[in-house]
Design a protein around this motif. Structure first.
Motif, PDB file in Angstrom:
ATOM      1  N   UNK A  67       0.584  -1.332  -0.047  1.00 36.84           N
ATOM      2  CA  UNK A  67       0.141   0.032   0.209  1.00 36.84           C
ATOM      3  C   UNK A  67       0.991   1.131   0.306  1.00 36.84           C
ATOM      4  N   UNK A  68       0.691   1.997  -0.344  1.00 33.56           N
ATOM      5  CA  UNK A  68       1.700   3.128  -0.932  1.00 33.56           C
ATOM      6  C   UNK A  68       0.146   4.603  -0.241  1.00 33.56           C
ATOM      7  N   UNK A  69       1.002   5.195   0.993  1.00 32.54           N
ATOM      8  CA  UNK A  69       0.552   5.964   1.546  1.00 32.54           C
ATOM      9  C   UNK A  69       0.994   7.332   1.264  1.00 32.54           C
ATOM     10  N   UNK A  70       0.570   7.624   0.235  1.00 35.25           N
ATOM     11  CA  UNK A  70       0.491   9.375  -0.034  1.00 35.25           C
ATOM     12  C   UNK A  70       0.497  10.686   0.606  1.00 35.25           C
ATOM     13  N   UNK A  71       1.036  11.154   1.154  1.00 34.86           N
ATOM     14  CA  UNK A  71       0.841  12.000   1.965  1.00 34.86           C
ATOM     15  C   UNK A  71       1.264  14.036   1.386  1.00 34.86           C
ATOM     16  N   UNK A  72       0.626  14.937   1.437  1.00 36.85           N
ATOM     17  CA  UNK A  72       0.845  16.665   1.662  1.00 36.85           C
ATOM     18  C   UNK A  72      -0.343  16.411   3.171  1.00 36.85           C
ATOM     19  N   UNK A  73       0.259  17.005   3.727  1.00 33.69           N
ATOM     20  CA  UNK A  73       0.161  17.575   5.147  1.00 33.69           C
ATOM     21  C   UNK A  73       0.604  18.144   5.826  1.00 33.69           C
ATOM     22  N   UNK A  74       0.201  19.170   6.842  1.00 31.06           N
ATOM     23  CA  UNK A  74       0.572  20.306   7.419  1.00 31.06           C
ATOM     24  C   UNK A  74       0.304  19.126   9.545  1.00 31.06           C
ATOM     25  N   UNK A  75       0.027  18.581   9.186  1.00 33.23           N
ATOM     26  CA  UNK A  75      -0.023  17.796  10.359  1.00 33.23           C
ATOM     27  C   UNK A  75      -1.443  17.555  10.749  1.00 33.23           C
ATOM     28  N   UNK A  76      -1.841  17.560  12.208  1.00 33.58           N
ATOM     29  CA  UNK A  76      -3.840  17.240  12.617  1.00 33.58           C
ATOM     30  C   UNK A  76      -3.756  17.008  14.064  1.00 33.58           C
ATOM     31  N   UNK A  77      -4.806  15.455  14.155  1.00 34.61           N
ATOM     32  CA  UNK A  77      -5.116  15.916  15.216  1.00 34.61           C
ATOM     33  C   UNK A  77      -4.490  14.354  15.615  1.00 34.61           C
ATOM     34  N   UNK A  78      -3.788  14.163  17.347  1.00 28.85           N
ATOM     35  CA  UNK A  78      -2.891  13.299  17.625  1.00 28.85           C
ATOM     36  C   UNK A  78      -3.748  12.035  17.790  1.00 28.85           C
ATOM     37  N   UNK A  79      -4.036  12.148  18.779  1.00 34.16           N
ATOM     38  CA  UNK A  79      -5.822  10.372  18.000  1.00 34.16           C
ATOM     39  C   UNK A  79      -5.370   9.941  16.953  1.00 34.16           C
ATOM     40  N   UNK A  80      -6.130  11.117  15.686  1.00 33.14           N
ATOM     41  CA  UNK A  80      -5.940  10.457  14.575  1.00 33.14           C
ATOM     42  C   UNK A  80      -4.729   9.598  14.278  1.00 33.14           C
ATOM     43  N   UNK A  81      -3.767  10.001  14.138  1.00 38.47           N
ATOM     44  CA  UNK A  81      -2.067  10.030  14.296  1.00 38.47           C
ATOM     45  C   UNK A  81      -1.750   8.549  14.360  1.00 38.47           C
ATOM     46  N   UNK A  82      -2.310   8.293  15.943  1.00 38.20           N
ATOM     47  CA  UNK A  82      -2.230   7.044  16.080  1.00 38.20           C
ATOM     48  C   UNK A  82      -2.709   5.611  16.032  1.00 38.20           C
ATOM     49  N   UNK A  83      -4.550   6.220  15.588  1.00 34.17           N
ATOM     50  CA  UNK A  83      -4.724   5.410  15.048  1.00 34.17           C
ATOM     51  C   UNK A  83      -4.284   4.786  13.462  1.00 34.17           C
ATOM     52  N   UNK A  84      -3.948   5.430  12.796  1.00 38.17           N
ATOM     53  CA  UNK A  84      -3.157   5.631  12.057  1.00 38.17           C
ATOM     54  C   UNK A  84      -1.485   4.605  11.778  1.00 38.17           C
ATOM     55  N   UNK A  85      -0.884   5.565  13.237  1.00 38.87           N
ATOM     56  CA  UNK A  85      -0.155   4.391  13.259  1.00 38.87           C
ATOM     57  C   UNK A  85       0.056   3.339  13.478  1.00 38.87           C
ATOM     58  N   UNK A  86      -1.091   2.872  14.322  1.00 38.80           N
ATOM     59  CA  UNK A  86      -1.256   1.462  15.143  1.00 38.80           C
ATOM     60  C   UNK A  86      -1.574   0.164  13.859  1.00 38.80           C
ATOM     61  N   UNK A  87      -2.642   1.009  12.913  1.00 37.50           N
ATOM     62  CA  UNK A  87      -3.042   0.312  11.347  1.00 37.50           C
ATOM     63  C   UNK A  87      -1.432   0.048  11.063  1.00 37.50           C
ATOM     64  N   UNK A  88      -0.875   0.487  10.322  1.00 37.48           N
ATOM     65  CA  UNK A  88       0.454   0.681   9.894  1.00 37.48           C
ATOM     66  C   UNK A  88       1.089  -0.564  10.634  1.00 37.48           C
ATOM     67  N   UNK A  89       1.650  -0.355  11.524  1.00 33.34           N
ATOM     68  CA  UNK A  89       2.196  -1.365  12.153  1.00 33.34           C
ATOM     69  C   UNK A  89       1.644  -2.720  12.761  1.00 33.34           C
ATOM     70  N   UNK A  90       0.046  -2.949  12.661  1.00 31.75           N
ATOM     71  CA  UNK A  90      -0.436  -4.245  12.849  1.00 31.75           C
ATOM     72  C   UNK A  90      -0.365  -4.827  11.272  1.00 31.75           C
ATOM     73  N   UNK A  91      -0.867  -3.961   9.945  1.00 33.61           N
ATOM     74  CA  UNK A  91      -1.087  -4.561   9.244  1.00 33.61           C
ATOM     75  C   UNK A  91      -0.395  -5.336   7.910  1.00 33.61           C
TER      76      UNK A  91
END
Length: 464
Positions: A67-91
């Motif tokens: 899966x290519x995760x293409x990003x162009x982002x200034x940042x955002x919410x820590x809660x959503x960021x941690x959800x995404x990191x957990x999903x990547x690590x468990x994938x």
């Protein structure tokens, strides 16, 4: 001898088939290998986390190569960021992080997510970093040299030591440092620079990031990214394997209607507007029963607004103050006092200032929206109040007070009481004097559905 060689060759092919071994560029089952692309363009929020979750689930179901995760982002919410990191690590499907297109960046939360991916790459002309956490309404750790002094360093000048008043800031920063260092160690990337990106808001260009081992590749586009990633050994789902991406077919994961809705309503400004529409829609429905449309629209808007705020890190005291302010303004509209109106606006503005716990990019509450909403609510309350005040000063048109002064015609009379005709209706009536049928009298009051009348004085005209 020849037969023995043929037997050994056939046995080798059988073993290879059983073990599922194949060269990296081979096709599986006659179908080309698949790579899915998830694009995040904008602030990291609940919609971004949901999109990545669906992309990873689809990749697992379709047995995608990566899966290519293409990003162009200034940042955002820590809660959503941690959800995404957990999903990547468990994938079980490897995730290739890619900062693109040229001119884009992966700042703040984007830096952490890129560090979590199995392979990290950037397009030329992009940058990464500035990962200092911004929480609790804008608290940030003091950077070395700020305010003209290095108050944050200890006597050896080694490690920044926050002042006693910045304990919460230090806890947030140290937690962020621990997270990004653990990701760097997991993926074998530069942990020292990662900590510097958090503590000092450091940033790097694509080429500098490659030199400092923050990323693995610099690629101009997706096709080049697939070529340079081909054959790289990654660990996903507890097993190491080479990526076979050179001849893969690339498909983009399109966001569904729910993700599109989330991306709109999770904007705090939109959520506040939805709540306003919901509350006033219900107020109009209760004040004019049977209108239906205001009630339906109001209920839907209020539920959407509350759902959006539930997904955001909000301060419930601020939300309570905003709701209290709106209640005061509604009461002011039906019972003008001025005090409630001013108190309602004050409570609404204070609640808006306290509403969000964070000040993340893309999730700021606009004071233009807040001020406009407060001004419109106050204006509506004053306008409604002025109409009600004017209505109170008008003569009564229904009830006992409306009967006062009306002319009536005697129908029959005996012993101080009888029946009269008033406004086309037959009424019982009483008086201290006697009348004859056909006399005209005037209503002076109503008591227990009995009219109190007296003789109409000569020259009295009918009440308008």
């Amino acid at each position: 001898m020849e037969r023995a060689r043929m037997a050994l060759f056939a046995a080798a092919l059988a073993v290879a088939a059983i073990l599922g071994l194949s060269p990296p560029n081979a096709e599986e089952g006659g179908q080309p290998r698949l790579v899915l692309t998830v694009e995040i363009d904008g602030a990291i929020g609940p919609a971004s986390a949901r999109l990545l979750e669906e992309g990873l689930a689809e990749a697992k179901e379709r047995k995608a190569e990566a899966v290519i995760l293409q990003m162009n982002t200034p940042g955002g919410l820590v809660t959503s960021m941690r959800e995404m990191i957990a999903g990547i690590l468990a994938s079980p499907v490897p995730v290739i992080g890619y900062v693109a297109p040229s001119g884009g960046h992966a700042a703040s939360a984007g830096t952490y997510i890129l560090y979590a991916t199995h392979v990290a790459a950037m397009a030329p002309g992009t940058n990464i970093g500035a990962a200092t956490p911004v929480e609790l309404g804008g608290l940030t750790p003091s950077l070395p040299g700020e305010d003209g002094k290095d108050a944050g360093k200890d006597q050896k000048g080694q490690q920044p030591a926050p002042a006693s008043g910045d304990a919460m800031t230090a806890k947030i920063t140290n937690d962020a440092v621990a997270l990004i260092r653990s990701l760097a160690e997991l993926r074998g990337r530069n942990a020292e620079w990662a900590e510097k990106a958090v503590r000092e808001a450091a940033s790097l260009s694509a080429n500098a990031a490659l030199e400092q081992r923050v990323i693995e590749f610099v690629a101009r586009d997706t096709a080049e990214l697939l070529q340079v990633s081909n054959g790289r050994i990654v660990e996903a789902g507890g097993a190491k394997r080479p990526l076979a991406t050179s001849d893969a077919v690339v498909e983009k994961v399109e966001p569904g209607w729910l993700i599109e809705l989330l991306s709109v309503i999770t904007d705090p400004n939109v959520a506040v507007i939805l709540m306003l529409i919901g509350i006033y829609g219900l107020v109009f429905e209760f004040s004019t029963p049977g209108a239906v449309a205001p009630g339906v629209i109001g209920t839907i808007s209020l539920l959407l607004g509350l759902y959006a705020l539930n997904l955001l890190p909000i301060n419930y005291a601020g939300l309570g103050l905003m709701l209290l302010g709106l209640i005061f303004l509604v009461i002011e509209a039906f019972n003008p006092t001025v005090v409630l109106g001013l108190g309602g606006v004050t409570a609404f503005l204070l609640g808006a200032a306290m509403l969000l716990k964070v000040d993340s990019p893309g999730f700021e509450l606009s004071w233009v929206v807040t001020g406009s909403a407060a001004a419109l609510s106050l204006g509506l309350a004053l306008l409604t109040g002025s109409y009600l005040w004017a209505a109170r000063r008008r003569p009564s048109r229904v009830g006992a007070r409306a009967m006062h002064g009306l002319p009536a015609e005697i129908l029959d009379w005996s012993g101080g009481e009888g029946h009269v005709l008033a406004q086309g209706e037959r009424w019982r009536a009483r008086a201290a004097e006697s009348f004859a049928p056909g006399d005209t009298v005037e209503v002076k009051g109503v008591e227990d559905l009995v009219l109190q009348v007296e003789r109409r004085k000569p020259g009295d005209g009918e009440r308008p």
